[in-house]
Design an enzyme around this catalytic site. Structure first.
Site, mmCIF file in Angstrom:
data_model
loop_
_atom_site.group_PDB
_atom_site.id
_atom_site.type_symbol
_atom_site.label_atom_id
_atom_site.label_comp_id
_atom_site.label_asym_id
_atom_site.label_seq_id
_atom_site.Cartn_x
_atom_site.Cartn_y
_atom_site.Cartn_z
ATOM 1 N N ASP A 132 -0.500 1.326 -2.797
ATOM 2 C CA ASP A 132 -0.284 1.475 -0.765
ATOM 3 C C ASP A 132 0.574 2.621 -1.203
ATOM 4 O O ASP A 132 1.550 2.758 0.514
ATOM 5 C CB ASP A 132 -0.432 0.699 -0.507
ATOM 6 C CG ASP A 132 -0.981 -1.155 -0.324
ATOM 7 O OD1 ASP A 132 -2.233 -0.261 -0.359
ATOM 8 O OD2 ASP A 132 -0.782 -1.959 -0.278
ATOM 9 N N LYS A 145 -2.009 7.607 -1.120
ATOM 10 C CA LYS A 145 -2.591 8.152 -1.714
ATOM 11 C C LYS A 145 -3.751 9.089 -1.222
ATOM 12 O O LYS A 145 -4.433 9.835 -1.024
ATOM 13 C CB LYS A 145 -2.852 7.111 -3.137
ATOM 14 C CG LYS A 145 -2.150 6.831 -3.455
ATOM 15 C CD LYS A 145 -3.247 6.128 -4.790
ATOM 16 C CE LYS A 145 -3.587 4.537 -4.429
ATOM 17 N NZ LYS A 145 -2.308 3.616 -4.246
ATOM 18 N N GLY A 193 -7.401 -0.245 -1.278
ATOM 19 C CA GLY A 193 -7.730 -0.258 0.486
ATOM 20 C C GLY A 193 -7.099 1.049 0.594
ATOM 21 O O GLY A 193 -5.624 1.417 0.570
ATOM 22 N N HIS A 194 -7.710 2.479 1.026
ATOM 23 C CA HIS A 194 -7.598 3.480 1.058
ATOM 24 C C HIS A 194 -7.108 4.192 2.856
ATOM 25 O O HIS A 194 -9.091 4.377 2.621
ATOM 26 C CB HIS A 194 -7.597 4.673 0.183
ATOM 27 C CG HIS A 194 -7.523 4.508 -1.037
ATOM 28 N ND1 HIS A 194 -7.712 4.834 -2.052
ATOM 29 C CD2 HIS A 194 -6.703 3.530 -1.994
ATOM 30 C CE1 HIS A 194 -7.561 4.387 -3.559
ATOM 31 N NE2 HIS A 194 -6.540 3.630 -3.228
ATOM 32 N N GLN A 229 -4.583 1.715 -6.765
ATOM 33 C CA GLN A 229 -3.355 1.235 -6.999
ATOM 34 C C GLN A 229 -1.944 2.122 -7.369
ATOM 35 O O GLN A 229 -2.057 2.775 -6.734
ATOM 36 C CB GLN A 229 -3.598 0.313 -8.418
ATOM 37 C CG GLN A 229 -4.612 -1.472 -7.639
ATOM 38 C CD GLN A 229 -6.204 -0.713 -8.279
ATOM 39 O OE1 GLN A 229 -6.981 -0.170 -8.934
ATOM 40 N NE2 GLN A 229 -6.810 -1.022 -6.976
HETATM 41 P P1 GDP Z 1 -3.014 3.686 -0.442
HETATM 42 O O1 GDP Z 1 -3.863 2.947 -0.379
HETATM 43 O O2 GDP Z 1 -1.972 4.502 -1.114
HETATM 44 O O3 GDP Z 1 -4.562 5.040 0.110
HETATM 45 O O4 GDP Z 1 -2.331 4.019 1.119
HETATM 46 P P2 GDP Z 1 -3.170 2.642 2.032
HETATM 47 O O5 GDP Z 1 -3.762 3.734 3.260
HETATM 48 O O6 GDP Z 1 -3.479 1.541 1.725
HETATM 49 O O7 GDP Z 1 -1.228 2.964 3.013
HETATM 50 C C1 GDP Z 1 -1.017 3.614 3.211
HETATM 51 C C2 GDP Z 1 -0.453 3.311 5.118
HETATM 52 O O8 GDP Z 1 0.137 4.238 5.634
HETATM 53 C C3 GDP Z 1 -1.873 4.030 5.653
HETATM 54 O O9 GDP Z 1 -1.834 2.966 7.082
HETATM 55 C C4 GDP Z 1 -1.536 5.543 6.001
HETATM 56 O O10 GDP Z 1 -2.108 5.566 7.498
HETATM 57 C C5 GDP Z 1 -0.389 5.531 6.210
HETATM 58 N N1 GDP Z 1 0.321 6.767 5.974
HETATM 59 C C6 GDP Z 1 -0.086 7.380 4.672
HETATM 60 N N2 GDP Z 1 1.438 8.458 5.357
HETATM 61 C C7 GDP Z 1 2.117 8.224 5.948
HETATM 62 C C8 GDP Z 1 3.156 8.853 6.759
HETATM 63 O O11 GDP Z 1 3.704 10.325 6.065
HETATM 64 N N3 GDP Z 1 3.884 7.969 7.875
HETATM 65 C C9 GDP Z 1 3.419 6.798 8.554
HETATM 66 N N4 GDP Z 1 3.840 6.723 8.934
HETATM 67 N N5 GDP Z 1 2.485 6.440 7.620
HETATM 68 C C10 GDP Z 1 1.500 6.904 6.821
HETATM 69 P P1 IMO Z 2 -4.819 0.650 -3.759
HETATM 70 O O1 IMO Z 2 -5.479 1.443 -3.760
HETATM 71 C C1 IMO Z 2 -1.450 -2.979 -3.396
HETATM 72 C C2 IMO Z 2 -2.605 -6.286 -6.215
HETATM 73 C C3 IMO Z 2 -2.660 -7.353 -5.730
HETATM 74 C C4 IMO Z 2 -2.035 -7.860 -6.775
HETATM 75 C C5 IMO Z 2 -2.217 -7.466 -7.476
HETATM 76 C C6 IMO Z 2 -3.488 -8.224 -8.126
HETATM 77 O O2 IMO Z 2 -5.185 0.010 -2.164
HETATM 78 O O3 IMO Z 2 -3.047 1.341 -3.435
HETATM 79 P P2 IMO Z 2 -6.057 -7.836 -8.429
HETATM 80 O O4 IMO Z 2 -7.557 -7.862 -7.426
HETATM 81 O O5 IMO Z 2 -6.069 -6.144 -8.633
HETATM 82 O O6 IMO Z 2 -6.640 -8.579 -9.261
HETATM 83 O O7 IMO Z 2 -5.010 -8.201 -7.636
HETATM 84 O O8 IMO Z 2 -2.386 -6.052 -7.274
HETATM 85 N N1 IMO Z 2 -3.459 -4.847 -5.656
HETATM 86 C C7 IMO Z 2 -2.809 -3.264 -4.678
HETATM 87 N N2 IMO Z 2 -2.012 -4.059 -4.208
HETATM 88 N N3 IMO Z 2 -2.920 -1.397 -3.224
HETATM 89 C C8 IMO Z 2 -3.552 -2.239 -4.131
HETATM 90 O O9 IMO Z 2 -4.358 -0.946 -4.442
HETATM 91 C C9 IMO Z 2 -3.937 -3.515 -4.684
HETATM 92 N N4 IMO Z 2 -5.047 -3.290 -5.489
HETATM 93 C C10 IMO Z 2 -4.896 -4.702 -6.452
HETATM 94 O O10 IMO Z 2 -2.346 -7.662 -4.483
HETATM 95 O O11 IMO Z 2 -0.795 -8.433 -7.038
HETATM 96 MG MG MG Z 3 -4.432 0.602 -0.166
#
Ligand code: GDP
Ligand code: IMO
Ligand code: MG
Length: 426
Positions: A13, A16, A40-41, A226
């Site tokens: 999270d 990416k 979850g991207h 991840q």
């Molecule tokens: P990912 O799994 O690595 O793609 O990240 P997620 O989408 O799960 O979580 C990142 C969250 O941070 C999302 O809600 C993005 O919209 C938000 N985000 C990404 N870059 C920035 C930033 O530079 N500032 C802020 N405030 N939010 C950001």
């Molecule tokens: P993105 O791509 C954050 C975590 C779960 C749990 C562990 C194992 O959005 O960064 P799983 O369901 O994979 O067997 O769970 O990994 N986990 C993540 N945490 N971002 C993710 O993906 C994750 N995918 C799995 O919360 O701790």
């Molecule tokens: Mg994510």
């Protein structure tokens, strides 16, 4: 064009997808290599929020080939739901390519994930998985009993594999986990026969697509899911996922060799979050942690769970640089730290009276580690800033210290979720 692998350098999270989306403008091919719909991207474009789980985050730019590689585990219902959702938003999905070698997540994988977590929770030993069946699916892959996308198109092979698996999984659910739920192989076969017709148009040998694109000099991005500390080998085992989110995983999961990768970009946040269980040395269980969670909207994209928040940990940063051979860091979300007077960076751990500068393998040791902090001056609202020069000195100092401690240059800085809230540092 140099090929680029983009990975999470913390516990996932890190933002990416935002980086992938930004780089996709100039890319030709975007490849997901591992994980499944546990990911979850999020991409935000003009305040509109898109969430991807299996589809590469490059899909919002028309004409980009979006590959779901052999290392990904695919829940057919999940990916078809995502495709339908994108079609509903008027997005062209004809460029999606799904590997015929990828493994399929089956309904019993999800049931086993849930059953195992429920049983382990009774002893406080659950991992806090996303319950998407990821672990059980990769278990079958490693045990060599998994079912692959290509099997869908060989009727007898597919039916035989489903029937054999269902017999074993039903026995496990009943006798090991004492669950009521039992699967009917014929129902699963009928469902997956429907999915296969809808999926057919997307299936291909993606190793060839990726290889040829690189050979033709096209711009290819590999989208990690991840993060480093969730890696099955080098993460905080057993509180990890079941795939390889490090850059090395991109080669295996896309079916290419390491000589075909040029740049390795690690995405970090200006602080750290973790969702799910396991040790977290710099975790803030106080009002600052709460403030970061609210300001950064730190709630899981896939599960909605609140993310645990903590200070930036340079020991983890250096660990990611080392284990993934990072050539660049993209540092997101530093805007979230606004109005905090003193910002801390973890520069070492105190373990048994000594200060260590490495990330320990043993979770028992990690639990004992007390972060050693350096304090830095905070800053105000920076979400409107678009150039490095215009950033406050305190932010510049923060970036410089992170570069120094991690041993890698920062080339992008995120100041907000929107596509344009990104500062490129030359
Ligand atoms: P990912 O799994 O690595 O793609 O990240 P997620 O989408 O799960 O979580 C990142 C969250 O941070 C999302 O809600 C993005 O919209 C938000 N985000 C990404 N870059 C920035 C930033 O530079 N500032 C802020 N405030 N939010 C950001
Ligand atoms: P993105 O791509 C954050 C975590 C779960 C749990 C562990 C194992 O959005 O960064 P799983 O369901 O994979 O067997 O769970 O990994 N986990 C993540 N945490 N971002 C993710 O993906 C994750 N995918 C799995 O919360 O701790
Ligand atoms: Mg994510």
């Amino acid at each position: 064009m140099p090929t680029k692998v983009i990975i999470g350098a913390q516990w996932g999270d890190e933002g990416k997808a935002k980086i992938i989306d930004i780089l996709s403008e100039k890319a030709d091919v975007v490849v997901r290599c591992q994980g499944g719909n546990n990911a979850g991207h999020t991409v935000t474009v003009n305040e509109e929020v898109y969430k991807f789980h299996l589809i590469p985050s490059g899909i919002l730019y028309p004409g980009k080939t979006c590959v779901v590689g052999n290392g990904v585990v695919i829940d057919p219902e999940g990916i078809l739901g995502e495709i339908d959702h994108l079609v509903g938003k008027g997005i062209d999905v004809s460029t999606i390519k799904i590997s015929s070698r990828a493994h399929l997540v089956m309904p019993y994988h999800k049931a086993l994930d849930k059953a195992k977590e429920t049983l382990s929770a009774k002893e406080g030993k659950d991992i806090g998985t996303t319950m998407k069946g990821i672990g059980p699916c990769y278990m079958d892959k490693a045990e060599r009993t998994g079912i692959r996308v290509c099997d869908l198109y060989h009727d007898e092979v597919f039916k035989e594999k489903v029937r054999t698996n269902v017999k074993i999984k039903n026995a496990m659910l009943k006798h090991v986990y004492h669950q009521e739920v039992q699967f009917d192989a014929e129902v699963i076969i009928a469902d997956y026969m429907r999915y296969r017709e809808r999926l057919r148009t997307y299936i291909d040998d993606t190793t060839v697509i990726v290889y040829e694109a690189i050979k033709e000099g096209k711009d290819v991005l590999f989208e990690g899911a991840q993060g480093t500390l969730l890696d099955l080998d080098i993460g905080t085992y057993p509180y990890v996922t079941s795939s390889h989110p490090v850059t090395g995983g991109a080669c295996i999961g896309a079916g290419i060799g390491p000589t075909m990768i040029d740049e390795c970009i690690g995405v970090m946040k200006g602080y750290i979050t973790r969702v799910g269980k396991g040790p977290f040395p710099t975790e803030l269980e106080d009002e600052i942690g709460e403030r970061i969670r609210e300001e950064g909207h730190e709630y899981g994209t896939t599960t909605g769970r609140p993310r645990r928040c903590g200070w930036f940990d340079a020991i983890i940063g250096e660990f990611a640089v080392r284990t993934s051979g990072l050539t660049q860091i993209a540092l997101n979300k530093i805007d979230v730290l606004k109005d905090i007077e003193k910002i801390k960076i973890c520069v070492g751990y105190e373990l048994n009276g000594k200060v260590i500068k490495y990330f320990p393998a043993s979770l028992e040791d990690l639990e004992l580690c007390k972060p050693v902090y350096e304090e830095m001056e905070g800053w105000g609202d920076i979400s409107h800033i678009r150039t490095y020069e215009a950033l406050p000195d305190s932010v510049k100092k923060y970036l410089a210290r992170i570069e120094e401690l991690c041993g890698c240059k920062i080339t992008m800085v995120g100041v907000g979720p929107n596509r344009d809230q990104n500062i490129v540092i030359k």
